[in-house]
Enzyme design. Structure first.
Site, mmCIF file in Angstrom:
data_model
loop_
_atom_site.group_PDB
_atom_site.id
_atom_site.type_symbol
_atom_site.label_atom_id
_atom_site.label_comp_id
_atom_site.label_asym_id
_atom_site.label_seq_id
_atom_site.Cartn_x
_atom_site.Cartn_y
_atom_site.Cartn_z
ATOM 1 N N ASN A 71 -10.498 0.310 -0.522
ATOM 2 C CA ASN A 71 -8.722 0.140 -0.535
ATOM 3 C C ASN A 71 -8.048 -0.790 -1.068
ATOM 4 O O ASN A 71 -8.463 -1.241 -1.989
ATOM 5 C CB ASN A 71 -8.461 -0.560 0.884
ATOM 6 N N CYS A 123 0.559 -1.575 0.198
ATOM 7 C CA CYS A 123 -0.294 -0.296 -0.252
ATOM 8 C C CYS A 123 0.677 1.082 0.282
ATOM 9 O O CYS A 123 0.080 2.651 -0.545
ATOM 10 C CB CYS A 123 -0.953 0.150 1.174
ATOM 11 N N HIS A 134 -3.455 7.302 2.607
ATOM 12 C CA HIS A 134 -4.232 6.073 2.171
ATOM 13 C C HIS A 134 -5.055 5.806 2.640
ATOM 14 O O HIS A 134 -5.376 6.069 3.651
ATOM 15 C CB HIS A 134 -2.708 5.055 2.825
#
Ligand code: UT7
Length: 339
Positions: free
Chosen positions: A288, A119, A258
Site C-alpha cells: 500500500n 489514500c 486502492h
C-alpha cells in the site's frame, strides 16, 4: 461549444530499489510470511533508503516518474501547464512537493500544488485535473500520486508496518473533444480522526517543539474498523457509479482499486460481480503506497489497456476520504510497451 473531456495519454512510475520482503519483516516484528499473505496479500514492498534518496523525500520518486513519462510520451516539457501532486508525505511543509518536481524536471511554464487526501489523493486529483481541463484554460497537465510511507511507519507495530511501502507514479492528462477520459466521479469525505491518523507534526501538535514521542509522528490505525469502512464505502461507491452509467459487469474492462488489502479488493469486485482477472492488483509486490496505488496500477497494467476500455477507479483512506470514478481509456497501452 463542444464539450472538453480530460483524457489520460501517458503513465510514468517509480518504485525504490530496496525490496523489503516478508522474511526480513519477520525479523523486524513478530509476524510471518504466511500471516501477511493470508490477511493482507503483501509479499514485498519497496523502501526508499537514505542512500538512494540523497536528502529528498517523496519528490525523489515523483521526479523519476515524471522523467519517465516525458521520455515515453516525448512531449515538449514547456507545454506542460500544471502539476498536481497528491501525497500525505510531502518533502516539506513548504514549499510544495509540486514545486520541487517542477524544478527538478525543468517545466518552465507550469504552476503546481500539492493536495492531501491520504489514500484517496490520486482519485481526487484526477477530478481536480479534469476540472482544470474542462475549464478550457488548460490543455496539458501532469497528475502525480505517491507516498514515502516508510518515513511515517511504526516498525514496532506489527498491525501496520507490513501493509505499507513507498512508490509514486504519474499520468499525463490532456484535453480532447472525443468521448474519452474521466466521465464522472462520486467522491465523499467524512470526519473520523481516531481510527486512522498521524497525531503530531501538523499545526495542532508539534511544530514548535521536538516531540518526545516519535511514534506520534507515525501512522496509527485501528485495522478492523478501517477495514469494514473501506469495504463498505468502496463497494457502495463502485456500485453507485456503475449503476448511474448503466454499466454491467460485462461493460467494465477494469476495476482499479486502492491496494490496501487483497481481501478488500476481492470484496469490492464481488459486490459488482466482476471477475478477478478484471481487477488491477499489484499489492503483492508493492504493498500500500497510499496516493501511489492507483497510478502505480495504471503503470503496471498500461500495456494491457486498450482504447475504449471502461475503467472504474476506487479508493478509501484517512479522513475518511473515498469514492469511485468512471473513465473511458483513451489509447492502446501497447504503443508505449513494444517489448
Ligand atoms: O489504506 C488506508 C486504509 N487502510 C486499510 O484499508 C487497512 C484496513 N485494515 C486491514 O487491512 C486489516 O485490518 C489489517 C491488515 C490491518 C489487520 O488484519 P486483521 O485480519 O483485521 O487482523 P486483526 O487486527 O483482527 O488481528 C487478528 C489477529 C490478532 O491476534 P489475536 O488477538 O486474534 O490473538 C492480532 O494480534 O492477528 C494478530 N496480528 C498479527 N499476527 C501476525 C496482527 N498483525 C499481525 C501480524 N502478524 N503482522
Amino acid at each position: 461549444m463542444e464539450k472538453i473531456n480530460a483524457v489520460i495519454t501517458g503513465v510514468g512510475g517509480y518504485v525504490p530499489q530496496y525490496i523489503l520482503d516478508n522474511d526480513e519483516m519477520s525479523k523486524i516484528v513478530d509476524t510471518s510470511d504466511e500471516w501477511i499473505m493470508e490477511r493482507i496479500g503483501v509479499k514485498t514492498r519497496h523502501i526508499l533508503k537514505d542512500e538512494e534518496r540523497n536528502g529528498a523525500g517523496v519528490s525523489y520518486m515523483m521526479t523519476k516518474a515524471v522523467q519517465e513519462l516525458l521520455q515515453k510520451t516525448q512531449i515538449d516539457p514547456d507545454s506542460v501547464e500544471a502539476v498536481i501532486c497528491a501525497t500525505s508525505t510531502p518533502d516539506y511543509v513548504l514549499p510544495s512537493t509540486a514545486s520541487l518536481v517542477i524544478g527538478n524536471v525543468g517545466l518552465k511554464n507550469a504552476f503546481g500544488f500539492d493536495m492531501e487526501a491520504a489514500c484517496a489523493g490520486f482519485l481526487y486529483a484526477m477530478e481536480m485535473g479534469a476540472g482544470l481541463i474542462a475549464s478550457g484554460r488548460f490543455k496539458r497537465i501532469i497528475l502525480c500520486g505517491g507516498d514515502f510511507l516508510s518515513a511515517i511507519t511504526n516498525y514496532e507495530d506489527r498491525t501496520t508496518c507490513p501493509i505499507f511501502g513507498d512508490g509514486a507514479a504519474c499520468v499525463l492528462m490532456e484535453a480532447t473533444t472525443e468521448n474519452y477520459g474521466l466521465i464522472d466521479s462520486y467522491l465523499r469525505t467524512n470526519s473520523h480522526y481516531d481510527p486512522l491518523h498521524v497525531a503530531d507534526g501538523g499545526t495542532a501538535n508539534g511544530f514548535q517543539q521536538e516531540t518526545d514521542k516519535p511514534r506520534r509522528r507515525m501512522i496509527y490505525q485501528e485495522g478492523r474498523f478501517v477495514f469494514k469502512h473501506a469495504v463498505t464505502n468502496m463497494s457502495d461507491a463502485v456500485e453507485y457509479i456503475a449503476k448511474k452509467h448503466h454499466l454491467t459487469n460485462e461493460d467494465i474492462a477494469w476495476i482499479v482499486p486502492h491496494q490496501a488489502n487483497i481481501r478488500i479488493e476481492e470484496a469490492v469486485a464481488r459486490r459488482i460481480d466482476v471477475p478477478k482477472e478484471k481487477v488491477m492488483i499489484n499489492i503483492e509486490r508493492v504493498a500500500n503506497t497510499s496516493a501511489g496505488t492507483l497510478p502505480l496500477c495504471l503503470w503496471e497494467y498500461e500495456k494491457q489497456l486498450k482504447k475504449g476500455d471502461k475503467l472504474i477507479f476506487t479508493a478509501f483512506g484517512a479522513g475518511f476520504s473515498w469514492g469511485a470514478s468512471y473513465m473511458i481509456w483513451g489509447y492502446d497501452g501497447s504503443k508505449f510497451n513494444k517489448d
